[in-house]
Structure formats: structure tokens, C-alpha cells
Scaffold this motif. Structure first.
Motif, PDB file in Angstrom:
ATOM      1  N   SER A 175       9.304 133.180  66.522  1.00 33.67           N
ATOM      2  CA  SER A 175       8.789 131.928  67.080  1.00 33.67           C
ATOM      3  C   SER A 175       9.185 131.768  68.540  1.00 33.67           C
ATOM      4  O   SER A 175       8.378 131.328  69.371  1.00 33.67           O
ATOM      5  N   ARG A 199      12.595 126.582  73.643  1.00 31.43           N
ATOM      6  CA  ARG A 199      13.026 125.672  72.572  1.00 31.43           C
ATOM      7  C   ARG A 199      12.294 124.341  72.667  1.00 31.43           C
ATOM      8  O   ARG A 199      11.746 123.844  71.673  1.00 31.43           O
ATOM      9  N   ASP A 200      12.269 123.781  73.866  1.00 26.00           N
ATOM     10  CA  ASP A 200      11.602 122.496  74.055  1.00 26.00           C
ATOM     11  C   ASP A 200      10.102 122.608  73.780  1.00 26.00           C
ATOM     12  O   ASP A 200       9.485 121.684  73.237  1.00 26.00           O
ATOM     13  N   LEU A 202       8.655 124.637  71.640  1.00 24.67           N
ATOM     14  CA  LEU A 202       8.457 124.691  70.194  1.00 24.67           C
ATOM     15  C   LEU A 202       8.623 123.310  69.561  1.00 24.67           C
ATOM     16  O   LEU A 202       7.863 122.930  68.669  1.00 24.67           O
ATOM     17  N   ILE A 203       9.614 122.566  70.023  1.00 19.72           N
ATOM     18  CA  ILE A 203       9.825 121.217  69.489  1.00 19.72           C
ATOM     19  C   ILE A 203       8.620 120.330  69.797  1.00 19.72           C
ATOM     20  O   ILE A 203       8.134 119.583  68.942  1.00 19.72           O
ATOM     21  N   GLN A 204       8.137 120.443  71.025  1.00 27.69           N
ATOM     22  CA  GLN A 204       6.990 119.639  71.448  1.00 27.69           C
ATOM     23  C   GLN A 204       5.744 119.968  70.626  1.00 27.69           C
ATOM     24  O   GLN A 204       4.921 119.092  70.337  1.00 27.69           O
ATOM     25  N   ASN A 205       5.621 121.234  70.244  1.00 23.83           N
ATOM     26  CA  ASN A 205       4.412 121.677  69.549  1.00 23.83           C
ATOM     27  C   ASN A 205       4.644 121.947  68.063  1.00 23.83           C
ATOM     28  O   ASN A 205       3.826 122.614  67.426  1.00 23.83           O
ATOM     29  N   LYS A 206       5.717 121.430  67.506  1.00 23.03           N
ATOM     30  CA  LYS A 206       6.043 121.753  66.118  1.00 23.03           C
ATOM     31  C   LYS A 206       4.983 121.279  65.139  1.00 23.03           C
ATOM     32  O   LYS A 206       4.884 121.789  64.028  1.00 23.03           O
TER      33      LYS A 206
END
Length: 208
Positions: A175, A199-200, A202-206
């Protein structure tokens, strides 16, 4: 702390499980037990059964879904596994933390059959702790009838029109690689700022 080997299972089962035969070669004096920790669905149950029958051996076979799960299981102390199958990057981590035992290459005669491109990898110079068991690539699967277009980049997965319609593998390394590539970074970067941005991302697009 008991350490364990990272090996190619098909190369080493016969070497790890030597049998002591009677004089008439009709029976085996004692039973051997091999404890294996592997990815789920990687080895068919009938293969394990065939081996047990052929060598009068017992295989204790447990599975995991990610290298992180493997690491978490053995980090506090190996519960007794003899053979495990971490991904390439995890070999380096586990070796540095003393969780792996150096290989006795004399017990792995089939190493001569390996493709040279897999010998002496950067994550395990000299193949001190590991030999390759499988290799492959991660790709994108999609239904063209639903997308109406070819999906030929990782960044396309995060387009607004696909929000809520995309699933990623439950794999941290994979990921992060997808996020880094989508942001234009090297998927193998060690730059803390780039990793933080991934990381940010992925969090934004989780929920993508």
C-alpha cells in the motif's frame, strides 16, 4: 530466544527431515516434526499430506496474511517455528534483530538451480539467511465494463469517480508503494518526509 530459518520449503524439507530407516528399508524408526509458518493458500494441503506419508513425518503448519503478522508473532520470541517465509524487506528487518538463523548451504543442494538474478539480493547479501521461494508482481485488476477505460496507473485508483469502489491489499508495504508511486516518489524511498506524505495520502484516500 529461539531463532528460526527462512528457507525455500521445497528445497529443504528433505534435508531438514532426514529419516532413519531399518536395515530392510521397509520402516522408519522415528518420526520427525517440522513446524512451518507460511502465507495462507501458498501450499496445497495434499502436498503436505504427501510429504508426511513419504517421510513418516509430521508437519505443524500455521499461516499468516502479511509479513507484519509474521513479525508480530515471532518478535517476542519464536514459539517454535523451523521455517518461515517473510517478504524480502522483512528478511532484512528480522536478520538485523537477530530473529533468523544463518543457513547451512550444504543442506540446500538445489540452490544451484536458482536463477542468478535472485542470488545475493541487497536485502540479504550472500543469501546468508534466505533463499527465494516465490516471486511476483502486484498489479491492478478491474472490470472494463464498469470503468469504460483502461486503468494504467496507480494514481488512477484515487480519482474521485472511483471513490468507494476501490480495494487495496491488506499489505502495508504494498500500500505504501502504491501511494509513493502515485505521489511521484521512489517506492523504495527511505526519506521520512516522503514516507509521511504517503501515509497521509493513504489516510486521506482510505475510503477511495
Amino acid at each position: 530466544m529461539k531463532r528460526f530459518f527462512v528457507l525455500i520449503l521445497l528445497f529443504l524439507l528433505a534435508a531438514i527431515l532426514p529419516v532413519s530407516c531399518s536395515a530392510n528399508n521397509q520402516s522408519i524408526d522415528r518420526e520427525k516434526i517440522l513446524s512451518v509458518y507460511n502465507w495462507s493458500t501458498y501450499i496445497a494441503p495434499e502436498i503436505l499430506t504427501e510429504f508426511e506419508q513419504k517421510y513418516n513425518a509430521v508437519i505443524k503448519y500455521d499461516t499468516y496474511e502479511s509479513s507484519e503478522e509474521l513479525y508480530a508473532k515471532v518478535k517476542p520470541g519464536n514459539p517454535g517455528y523451523d521455517v518461515a517465509f517473510p517478504a524480502d524487506y522483512m528478511v532484512k528487518i528480522m536478520a538485523e534483530e537477530g530473529l533468523l538463523e544463518p543457513l547451512n548451504k550444504e543442506n540446500i543442494p538445489n540452490r544451484k538451480n536458482l536463477n542468478p538474478q535472485f542470488i545475493d539480493p541487497p536485502f540479504d547479501p550472500g543469501n546468508k539467511y534466505s533463499f527465494p521461494y516465490q516471486w511476483g508482481t502486484m498489479g491492478i485488476g478491474y472490470n472494463f465494463q464498469n470503468t469504460g477505460e483502461k486503468i494504467n496507473s496507480w494514481s488512477a485508483l484515487f480519482l474521485p469517480k472511483y471513490k468507494g469502489k476501490v480495494a487495496l491489499l491488506d499489505d502495508m508495504r504494498g500500500s505504501f508503494a502504491i501511494a509513493l508511486i502515485s505521489l511521484g516518489y521512489d517506492p523504495n524511498t527511505t526519506n521520512p518526509e516522503e514516507i509521511a506524505k504517503a501515509r497521509d495520502f493513504l489516510i486521506q484516500n482510505k475510503a477511495a
